[in-house]
Design a protein around this motif. Structure first.
Motif, PDB file in Angstrom:
ATOM      1  N   LEU A  66       0.794  -1.235   0.000  1.00 24.60           N
ATOM      2  CA  LEU A  66       0.000   0.000   0.000  1.00 24.60           C
ATOM      3  C   LEU A  66       0.828   1.288   0.000  1.00 24.60           C
ATOM      4  O   LEU A  66       0.453   2.252  -0.676  1.00 24.60           O
ATOM      5  N   PRO A  67       1.939   1.354   0.719  1.00 27.76           N
ATOM      6  CA  PRO A  67       2.718   2.607   0.691  1.00 27.76           C
ATOM      7  C   PRO A  67       3.227   2.985  -0.703  1.00 27.76           C
ATOM      8  O   PRO A  67       3.562   4.138  -0.944  1.00 27.76           O
ATOM      9  N   SER A  68       3.255   2.032  -1.630  1.00 31.21           N
ATOM     10  CA  SER A  68       3.710   2.355  -2.981  1.00 31.21           C
ATOM     11  C   SER A  68       2.629   3.055  -3.804  1.00 31.21           C
ATOM     12  O   SER A  68       2.916   3.576  -4.874  1.00 31.21           O
ATOM     13  N   PHE A  69       1.396   3.073  -3.310  1.00 31.25           N
ATOM     14  CA  PHE A  69       0.302   3.766  -3.987  1.00 31.25           C
ATOM     15  C   PHE A  69       0.227   5.203  -3.485  1.00 31.25           C
ATOM     16  O   PHE A  69       0.498   5.465  -2.313  1.00 31.25           O
ATOM     17  N   PRO A  70      -0.188   6.126  -4.338  1.00 31.89           N
ATOM     18  CA  PRO A  70      -0.437   7.483  -3.843  1.00 31.89           C
ATOM     19  C   PRO A  70      -1.488   7.433  -2.740  1.00 31.89           C
ATOM     20  O   PRO A  70      -2.417   6.620  -2.792  1.00 31.89           O
ATOM     21  N   SER A  71      -1.356   8.281  -1.751  1.00 26.46           N
ATOM     22  CA  SER A  71      -2.279   8.243  -0.612  1.00 26.46           C
ATOM     23  C   SER A  71      -3.733   8.401  -1.042  1.00 26.46           C
ATOM     24  O   SER A  71      -4.626   7.826  -0.423  1.00 26.46           O
ATOM     25  N   SER A  72      -3.984   9.134  -2.109  1.00 25.94           N
ATOM     26  CA  SER A  72      -5.352   9.317  -2.584  1.00 25.94           C
ATOM     27  C   SER A  72      -5.967   8.033  -3.137  1.00 25.94           C
ATOM     28  O   SER A  72      -7.185   7.920  -3.246  1.00 25.94           O
ATOM     29  N   ALA A  77      -7.308   0.949  -3.265  1.00 24.57           N
ATOM     30  CA  ALA A  77      -6.379  -0.127  -3.602  1.00 24.57           C
ATOM     31  C   ALA A  77      -6.463  -1.281  -2.608  1.00 24.57           C
ATOM     32  O   ALA A  77      -6.332  -2.443  -2.990  1.00 24.57           O
ATOM     33  N   ARG A  78      -6.678  -0.960  -1.333  1.00 21.55           N
ATOM     34  CA  ARG A  78      -6.687  -1.993  -0.290  1.00 21.55           C
ATOM     35  C   ARG A  78      -7.693  -3.109  -0.574  1.00 21.55           C
ATOM     36  O   ARG A  78      -7.312  -4.281  -0.644  1.00 21.55           O
ATOM     37  N   PRO A  79      -8.986  -2.817  -0.774  1.00 24.67           N
ATOM     38  CA  PRO A  79      -9.925  -3.912  -1.056  1.00 24.67           C
ATOM     39  C   PRO A  79      -9.645  -4.603  -2.383  1.00 24.67           C
ATOM     40  O   PRO A  79      -9.853  -5.808  -2.510  1.00 24.67           O
ATOM     41  N   ALA A  80      -9.142  -3.858  -3.364  1.00 27.12           N
ATOM     42  CA  ALA A  80      -8.821  -4.475  -4.648  1.00 27.12           C
ATOM     43  C   ALA A  80      -7.677  -5.476  -4.503  1.00 27.12           C
ATOM     44  O   ALA A  80      -7.709  -6.563  -5.086  1.00 27.12           O
ATOM     45  N   LEU A  81      -6.668  -5.114  -3.719  1.00 24.61           N
ATOM     46  CA  LEU A  81      -5.546  -6.034  -3.483  1.00 24.61           C
ATOM     47  C   LEU A  81      -6.015  -7.284  -2.755  1.00 24.61           C
ATOM     48  O   LEU A  81      -5.612  -8.402  -3.095  1.00 24.61           O
ATOM     49  N   ILE A  82      -6.848  -7.098  -1.749  1.00 23.38           N
ATOM     50  CA  ILE A  82      -7.348  -8.257  -0.993  1.00 23.38           C
ATOM     51  C   ILE A  82      -8.137  -9.186  -1.900  1.00 23.38           C
ATOM     52  O   ILE A  82      -7.942 -10.407  -1.870  1.00 23.38           O
ATOM     53  N   ARG A  83      -9.016  -8.636  -2.733  1.00 24.76           N
ATOM     54  CA  ARG A  83      -9.780  -9.476  -3.663  1.00 24.76           C
ATOM     55  C   ARG A  83      -8.845 -10.227  -4.600  1.00 24.76           C
ATOM     56  O   ARG A  83      -9.035 -11.410  -4.870  1.00 24.76           O
ATOM     57  N   ARG A  84      -7.821  -9.531  -5.095  1.00 25.91           N
ATOM     58  CA  ARG A  84      -6.874 -10.164  -6.018  1.00 25.91           C
ATOM     59  C   ARG A  84      -6.125 -11.312  -5.350  1.00 25.91           C
ATOM     60  O   ARG A  84      -5.988 -12.406  -5.900  1.00 25.91           O
ATOM     61  N   TRP A  85      -5.593 -11.057  -4.145  1.00 29.54           N
ATOM     62  CA  TRP A  85      -4.856 -12.106  -3.444  1.00 29.54           C
ATOM     63  C   TRP A  85      -5.769 -13.266  -3.075  1.00 29.54           C
ATOM     64  O   TRP A  85      -5.366 -14.430  -3.163  1.00 29.54           O
ATOM     65  N   ASN A  86      -6.986 -12.981  -2.661  1.00 33.91           N
ATOM     66  CA  ASN A  86      -7.933 -14.058  -2.358  1.00 33.91           C
ATOM     67  C   ASN A  86      -8.146 -14.934  -3.585  1.00 33.91           C
ATOM     68  O   ASN A  86      -8.173 -16.163  -3.488  1.00 33.91           O
ATOM     69  N   ARG A  87      -8.311 -14.316  -4.736  1.00 36.55           N
ATOM     70  CA  ARG A  87      -8.499 -15.078  -5.982  1.00 36.55           C
ATOM     71  C   ARG A  87      -7.241 -15.896  -6.291  1.00 36.55           C
ATOM     72  O   ARG A  87      -7.320 -17.080  -6.624  1.00 36.55           O
ATOM     73  N   ASP A  88      -6.058 -15.272  -6.166  1.00 32.51           N
ATOM     74  CA  ASP A  88      -4.809 -15.978  -6.453  1.00 32.51           C
ATOM     75  C   ASP A  88      -4.596 -17.176  -5.534  1.00 32.51           C
ATOM     76  O   ASP A  88      -4.071 -18.210  -5.956  1.00 32.51           O
TER      77      ASP A  88
END
Length: 131
Positions: A66-72, A77-88
């Protein structure tokens, strides 16, 4: 092997599928450090060092990425990453029942769990998007 009182959700590699990072339920452990795992009714085994508890792994990964994403964009990004990792990892909706993870909710003010009713849920299992 001794059985555990709860079937903890873990992510890792089993001895039978060493090249596949998957979600498993811990069914028991041995004094030698081997973990008995279950996935879709099949039994697997792994060294305890080859699996990580789902909530802890998720938070560690979010803390790095998450720190690599702009704060805005971090809240989206957080829920999108979780969904992606859950799928993976092959995490399914029934795997998440009773799992408490503390990703920030939409306003970043506190924990959001699978049963909190917050929308959009980072735990939602969605179909792959095809362009």
């Amino acid at each position: 092997m001794t059985s555990s009182s709860t079937a903890t959700l873990v992510i890792g590699c089993s001895e039978q599928l060493p090249d596949e990072v998957r979600a498993y339920r811990v069914m028991g452990t041995s004094t030698g450090g081997t973990v008995l795992l279950s996935r879709h009714g099949a039994t697997y085994s792994a060294a305890a060092s080859e699996v990580s508890a789902y909530p802890a792994l998720l938070e560690r990964m979010l803390g790095v990425v998450l720190p690599s994403f702009p704060s805005s964009l971090q809240a989206r990004a957080r829920p999108a990453l979780i969904r992606r990792w859950n799928r993976d990892w092959g995490v399914e909706a029934e795997d998440l029942v009773g799992i408490d993870v503390a990703p920030a909710n939409d306003n970043g003010s506190g924990p959001m769990t699978e049963s909190s009713g917050a929308s959009p849920s980072p735990f939602e299992i969605s179909q792959p998007h095809i362009d």
